[in-house]
Design a protein around this motif. Structure first.
Motif, PDB file in Angstrom:
ATOM      1  N   ASN A 137      -0.935  -0.349 -10.698  1.00 39.05           N
ATOM      2  CA  ASN A 137       0.034  -0.160  -9.624  1.00 39.05           C
ATOM      3  C   ASN A 137      -0.015  -1.231  -8.550  1.00 39.05           C
ATOM      4  O   ASN A 137       0.777  -1.201  -7.609  1.00 39.05           O
ATOM      5  CB  ASN A 137      -0.150   1.228  -8.995  1.00 39.05           C
ATOM      6  CG  ASN A 137       0.245   2.316  -9.950  1.00 39.05           C
ATOM      7  OD1 ASN A 137       1.308   2.277 -10.549  1.00 39.05           O
ATOM      8  ND2 ASN A 137      -0.633   3.295 -10.117  1.00 39.05           N
ATOM      9  N   HIS A 138      -0.978  -2.148  -8.646  1.00 42.20           N
ATOM     10  CA  HIS A 138      -1.131  -3.226  -7.648  1.00 42.20           C
ATOM     11  C   HIS A 138      -1.353  -4.567  -8.352  1.00 42.20           C
ATOM     12  O   HIS A 138      -2.384  -5.207  -8.146  1.00 42.20           O
ATOM     13  CB  HIS A 138      -2.299  -2.910  -6.707  1.00 42.20           C
ATOM     14  CG  HIS A 138      -2.116  -1.683  -5.915  1.00 42.20           C
ATOM     15  ND1 HIS A 138      -2.481  -0.435  -6.373  1.00 42.20           N
ATOM     16  CD2 HIS A 138      -1.580  -1.484  -4.684  1.00 42.20           C
ATOM     17  CE1 HIS A 138      -2.188   0.469  -5.465  1.00 42.20           C
ATOM     18  NE2 HIS A 138      -1.642  -0.141  -4.440  1.00 42.20           N
ATOM     19  N   PRO A 139      -0.402  -4.978  -9.184  1.00 43.84           N
ATOM     20  CA  PRO A 139      -0.597  -6.231  -9.958  1.00 43.84           C
ATOM     21  C   PRO A 139      -0.827  -7.428  -9.044  1.00 43.84           C
ATOM     22  O   PRO A 139      -0.151  -7.591  -8.024  1.00 43.84           O
ATOM     23  CB  PRO A 139       0.710  -6.370 -10.760  1.00 43.84           C
ATOM     24  CG  PRO A 139       1.690  -5.456 -10.137  1.00 43.84           C
ATOM     25  CD  PRO A 139       0.918  -4.409  -9.386  1.00 43.84           C
ATOM     26  N   GLY A 140      -1.812  -8.215  -9.409  1.00 46.41           N
ATOM     27  CA  GLY A 140      -2.121  -9.437  -8.667  1.00 46.41           C
ATOM     28  C   GLY A 140      -2.932  -9.236  -7.397  1.00 46.41           C
ATOM     29  O   GLY A 140      -3.386 -10.203  -6.808  1.00 46.41           O
TER      30      GLY A 140
END
Length: 144
Positions: A137-140
Motif C-alpha cells: 500500500n506504500h510503493p516506493g
C-alpha cells in the motif's frame, strides 16, 4: 524480491521469508541460541543461502510506542547483522505479533513442544505479513 523477517528473542529467534512476488510469507525456522553474535552469524548465513534482498527485524516496542531494553538489544543485533550483509535492514513494529502467532497455532491445533518449536518462526511470519501489507500500500516508501 525475497524478504526475510526476524523475530529476535533471548533464547529463540524466528525467521520467515516471502516469495519473490512478496505475496506469501512462510516460517523458515528458529535459531536456538542465546549468544547475540551467534544469532547474527546464523541470520547472515540464512540470508545468503536464501538469497534475500532485504531483512526486516521485528522491533519490540512497549504498548505506548516507546522503546525499552528489548528494543535496544534488537538494535544491537541489527548492527551485527548489518556488518555481514549487503542488503537493507528495516525495523518493523512487532507489538502483539506473538499473541497473533499463538492464536494461529491454537487454531491449527498446535500445542506443547510442537508449539514451542514453531512460535517464534510463526511470529516472524506475522511480522513479515504485516510489513508486506504495508509495502503493497506504500510503493516506493521506506518505513519510519
Amino acid at each position: 524480491m525475497k524478504i526475510m523477517a526476524v523475530d529476535y528473542g533471548d533464547a529463540r529467534t524466528g525467521m520467515a521469508v516471502c516469495d519473490r512476488t512478496e505475496f506469501l510469507a512462510s516460517p523458515v525456522g528458529q535459531i536456538e541460541e542465546k549468544s547475540m553474535a551467534k544469532v547474527a552469524e546464523k541470520i547472515i548465513y540464512a540470508s545468503r543461502e536464501i538469497d534475500v534482498g532485504m531483512i526486516v527485524i521485528g522491533l519490540p516496542k512497549n504498548m505506548d510506542g516507546t522503546e525499552g531494553g528489548r528494543a535496544e538489544k534488537t538494535r544491537k543485533l541489527a548492527k551485527l547483522v548489518e556488518l555481514g550483509v549487503q542488503v537493507p535492514i528495516v525495523f518493523w513494529d512487532e507489538r502483539r505479533t506473538t499473541v497473533t502467532a499463538a492464536a494461529q497455532l491454537t487454531d491449527a491445533g498446535t500445542f506443547g513442544k510442537k508449539r514451542k518449536g514453531k512460535l517464534d518462526a510463526v511470529s516472524a511470519s506475522v511480522i513479515l505479513d504485516s510489513f508486506l501489507a504495508w509495502r503493497k500500500n506504500h510503493p516506493g516508501e521506506q518505513p519510519t
